[in-house]
Design an enzyme around this catalytic site. Structure first.
Site, PDB file in Angstrom:
ATOM      1  N   TYR A  50       6.644  -9.570   7.240  1.00 53.94           N
ATOM      2  CA  TYR A  50       6.658  -8.113   7.372  1.00 53.94           C
ATOM      3  C   TYR A  50       7.400  -7.720   8.645  1.00 53.94           C
ATOM      4  CZ  TYR A  50       3.176  -7.267   3.699  1.00 53.94           C
ATOM      5  OH  TYR A  50       2.516  -7.172   2.496  1.00 53.94           O
ATOM      6  N   ASP A  52       0.818  -1.206   0.000  1.00 49.09           N
ATOM      7  CA  ASP A  52       0.000   0.000   0.000  1.00 49.09           C
ATOM      8  C   ASP A  52       0.858   1.265   0.000  1.00 49.09           C
ATOM      9  OD1 ASP A  52      -2.363  -1.519   0.101  1.00 49.09           O
ATOM     10  OD2 ASP A  52      -2.213  -1.685   2.284  1.00 49.09           O
TER      11      ASP A  52
END
Length: 267
Positions: A109, A51
């Site tokens: 992540y 994103d």
């Protein structure tokens, strides 16, 4: 011929990976270069669609080409044309049946938080600042509660479009750093804003506003209104892409639960 490209990028100045009608994206940068080289549009297919503002230490995409160019030359040509905030780390040939999205069996992540008496302007866009005192041990206990296979409906954006919100987390931990902490999470896949919602919740635990034993009930309730906060994108990094079951097995053992993306909707 199918080409696999490994890249890294700093996400500050991008609206995300996926191409938009307007604005700067990672996909746009590469497709512009490939169009110039091929004299026609070439679509790239990423392993993950990060994103706006999210960074990547490791990201992959593939594309098909009729050009007979050495892999080192592909790397050189793309890096020469790319802006400074993207870098091509490696290029290699893959089987025509390989697909970056569907052969991805896991991702890791890392979310970076720094603490102190005041913000550091030189960390702006790359780490998130929290000035309150946090209980890292309690946060780590809460993080461990997310390991396993769960329905993460209550921990993702309400804009998430996929039908199944069941994901498996193999790793979820708080790692203390010199100036704060990192949240490291590895899973079969992640829903829209899921990591940032998890981070915001864990920070609330660290402040004493939530408890580790709240997690099972929140997962069971599947209600995002009970977990309303979302951490900013600044500190979020896509750290690793697992393109084969063997990679996951090597890190998490032979009993690790593998999700094959051809049968699992994924973000």
């Amino acid at each position: 011929m199918r080409i696999l490209v490994e890249i890294a990028y700093q996400g500050n100045q991008f609206l995300g990976f996926q191409i938009q009608q307007q604005g700067r994206t990672v996909q746009q940068q590469f497709e512009k270069i490939l169009k110039r080289m091929h004299k026609h549009h070439v679509r790239i297919h990423p392993s993950s669609r990060t994103d706006r503002g999210v960074h990547a230490y490791q990201q992959f995409f593939h594309f098909d080409t009729e050009l007979n160019i050495d892999n080192k030359q592909w790397q050189y040509a793309m890096n020469r044309a790319l802006p400074d905030d993207i870098y091509v780390k490696n290029v290699r040939n893959v089987d025509e049946y390989f697909h970056c999205r569907y052969d991805c069996v896991g991702k890791r992540y890392r979310y970076k938080v720094y603490q102190g008496n005041h913000r550091n302007p030189f960390k702006s866009g790359t780490e998130t600042f929290v000035n309150e005192t946090l209980d890292y041990d309690k946060m780590n206990k809460a993080a461990q509660e997310f390991i396993g296979t769960h329905d993460f409906t209550g921990f993702c954006s309400q804009k998430t479009e996929v039908e199944s919100k069941v994901r498996t987390l193999y790793q979820s931990e708080i790692v203390a750093t010199k100036e704060g902490f990192d949240y490291v999470v590895t899973g079969s896949g992640f829903l829209y804003n899921m990591v940032r919602v998890l981070v915001a919740f864990l920070i609330e635990v660290g402040k004493g506003k939530r408890e580790p034993n709240d997690v099972p009930k929140l997962l069971e309730d599947k209600n995002r209104n009970n977990v309303p906060l979302t951490a900013p994108p600044d500190g979020l990094y896509l750290e690793k892409i697992y393109l084969s079951p063997e990679e996951l097995i090597q890190e998490y053992g032979k009993d690790v639960k593998i999700h094959y993306k051809k049968s699992l909707e994924k973000h």
